[in-house]
Design a protein around this motif. Structure first.
Motif, PDB file in Angstrom:
ATOM      1  N   MET A   1       0.852  -1.179   0.000  1.00  0.00           N
ATOM      2  CA  MET A   1       0.000   0.000   0.000  1.00  0.00           C
ATOM      3  C   MET A   1       0.900   1.247   0.000  1.00  0.00           C
ATOM      4  O   MET A   1       1.763   1.389   0.850  1.00  0.00           O
ATOM      5  N   ASP A   2       0.674   2.128  -0.946  1.00  0.00           N
ATOM      6  CA  ASP A   2       1.499   3.340  -1.017  1.00  0.00           C
ATOM      7  C   ASP A   2       0.987   4.392  -0.026  1.00  0.00           C
ATOM      8  O   ASP A   2      -0.015   4.196   0.656  1.00  0.00           O
ATOM      9  N   GLY A   3       1.705   5.521   0.050  1.00  0.00           N
ATOM     10  CA  GLY A   3       1.368   6.578   0.995  1.00  0.00           C
ATOM     11  C   GLY A   3      -0.030   7.136   0.804  1.00  0.00           C
ATOM     12  O   GLY A   3      -0.743   7.408   1.775  1.00  0.00           O
ATOM     13  N   GLU A   5      -2.691   5.569  -0.473  1.00  0.00           N
ATOM     14  CA  GLU A   5      -3.659   4.569   0.001  1.00  0.00           C
ATOM     15  C   GLU A   5      -3.708   4.523   1.522  1.00  0.00           C
ATOM     16  O   GLU A   5      -4.774   4.374   2.111  1.00  0.00           O
ATOM     17  N   LYS A   6      -2.544   4.619   2.164  1.00  0.00           N
ATOM     18  CA  LYS A   6      -2.494   4.622   3.633  1.00  0.00           C
ATOM     19  C   LYS A   6      -3.260   5.814   4.190  1.00  0.00           C
ATOM     20  O   LYS A   6      -4.027   5.670   5.152  1.00  0.00           O
ATOM     21  N   ARG A   7      -3.056   6.993   3.611  1.00  0.00           N
ATOM     22  CA  ARG A   7      -3.767   8.189   4.069  1.00  0.00           C
ATOM     23  C   ARG A   7      -5.268   8.043   3.837  1.00  0.00           C
ATOM     24  O   ARG A   7      -6.077   8.432   4.684  1.00  0.00           O
ATOM     25  N   ARG A   8      -5.621   7.496   2.686  1.00  0.00           N
ATOM     26  CA  ARG A   8      -7.042   7.283   2.361  1.00  0.00           C
ATOM     27  C   ARG A   8      -7.691   6.343   3.388  1.00  0.00           C
ATOM     28  O   ARG A   8      -8.769   6.620   3.900  1.00  0.00           O
ATOM     29  N   GLU A   9      -7.028   5.236   3.670  1.00  0.00           N
ATOM     30  CA  GLU A   9      -7.561   4.264   4.640  1.00  0.00           C
ATOM     31  C   GLU A   9      -7.631   4.867   6.043  1.00  0.00           C
ATOM     32  O   GLU A   9      -8.575   4.602   6.781  1.00  0.00           O
ATOM     33  N   GLN A  10      -6.647   5.674   6.396  1.00  0.00           N
ATOM     34  CA  GLN A  10      -6.659   6.324   7.716  1.00  0.00           C
ATOM     35  C   GLN A  10      -7.817   7.307   7.815  1.00  0.00           C
ATOM     36  O   GLN A  10      -8.482   7.382   8.840  1.00  0.00           O
ATOM     37  N   LYS A  11      -8.079   8.048   6.738  1.00  0.00           N
ATOM     38  CA  LYS A  11      -9.213   8.983   6.731  1.00  0.00           C
ATOM     39  C   LYS A  11     -10.535   8.227   6.899  1.00  0.00           C
ATOM     40  O   LYS A  11     -11.410   8.656   7.651  1.00  0.00           O
ATOM     41  N   LYS A  12     -10.665   7.113   6.165  1.00  0.00           N
ATOM     42  CA  LYS A  12     -11.888   6.315   6.284  1.00  0.00           C
ATOM     43  C   LYS A  12     -12.065   5.825   7.720  1.00  0.00           C
ATOM     44  O   LYS A  12     -13.159   5.883   8.274  1.00  0.00           O
ATOM     45  N   LYS A  13     -10.970   5.370   8.313  1.00  0.00           N
ATOM     46  CA  LYS A  13     -11.030   4.880   9.692  1.00  0.00           C
ATOM     47  C   LYS A  13     -11.398   6.017  10.639  1.00  0.00           C
ATOM     48  O   LYS A  13     -12.215   5.836  11.547  1.00  0.00           O
TER      49      LYS A  13
END
Length: 195
Positions: A1-3, A5-13
């Protein structure tokens, strides 16, 4: 997972956690997307981009909530604690958890559960059921459950509770009795026997 995607997933969480906190405090109906956005430090557009609608967000929140609760229960069920200590913790933790849930959130959660297509049902069948069977075996080995009672009977008993709890109209009645019903489930009407 690139940066990205990580930020996107963190925002969703962050959004799901913010929504859960607000739903548990005020109930689903009383919380707006703008309030969730403010708590999660995102725009309303971001929420709609990730979840499309409040209903979809609610489904994600229910799944997140179930996963959180199951993680704790699973840890307890798989622990080395004796049967009676596990039961005490299950009863105590349920009682404490219930006091922290808004009645409206609980009703909506039970309505989702009553639908028969709930994520709770999936987790129960795939993961919880085998661990409860193991717990019952521990209870038999440690003398807390009558070894003459078949696993089929214990499962049927568990299923009766489960089927009854699916009834949407029970949410208001059950909420204040959760601890009593849990004790009744595990100890019967005679209560806990010492020794």
């Amino acid at each position: 997972m690139d940066g990205f995607e990580k930020r996107r997933e963190q925002k969703k969480k962050d959004i799901v956690e913010a929504a859960l906190a607000l739903f548990m405090k005020f109930g689903i109906q009383k919380v707006s997307i703008s309030e969730i956005a403010k708590k999660a430090n995102v725009s309303q557009v971001t929420i709609y981009n990730y979840f499309e609608s409040k209903d979809n967000l609610v489904r994600f929140v229910f799944k997140f909530y179930v996963d959180q609760e199951w993680k704790e229960q699973k840890k307890l069920l798989q622990s080395e604690l004796p049967f009676n200590e596990k039961i005490k913790k299950i009863i105590f933790e349920k009682g404490v958890a219930v006091t922290q849930i808004n009645e409206g959130f609980f009703q909506d959660f039970m309505k989702d559960y009553a639908s028969g297509q709930s994520y709770v049902e999936e987790v129960y069948r795939k993961e919880a059921l085998p661990l409860f069977l193991t717990l019952f075996e521990e209870g038999k080995q440690q003398g807390y459950i009558d070894s003459a009672i078949s696993n089929e009977s214990l499962l049927y008993y568990l299923q009766m509770f489960q089927e009854y709890l699916r009834r949407e109209d029970l949410a208001k009645i059950i909420l204040p009795m959760t601890e009593d019903l849990t004790r009744l489930f595990f100890y019967g009407i005679a209560g806990k026997r010492e020794g």
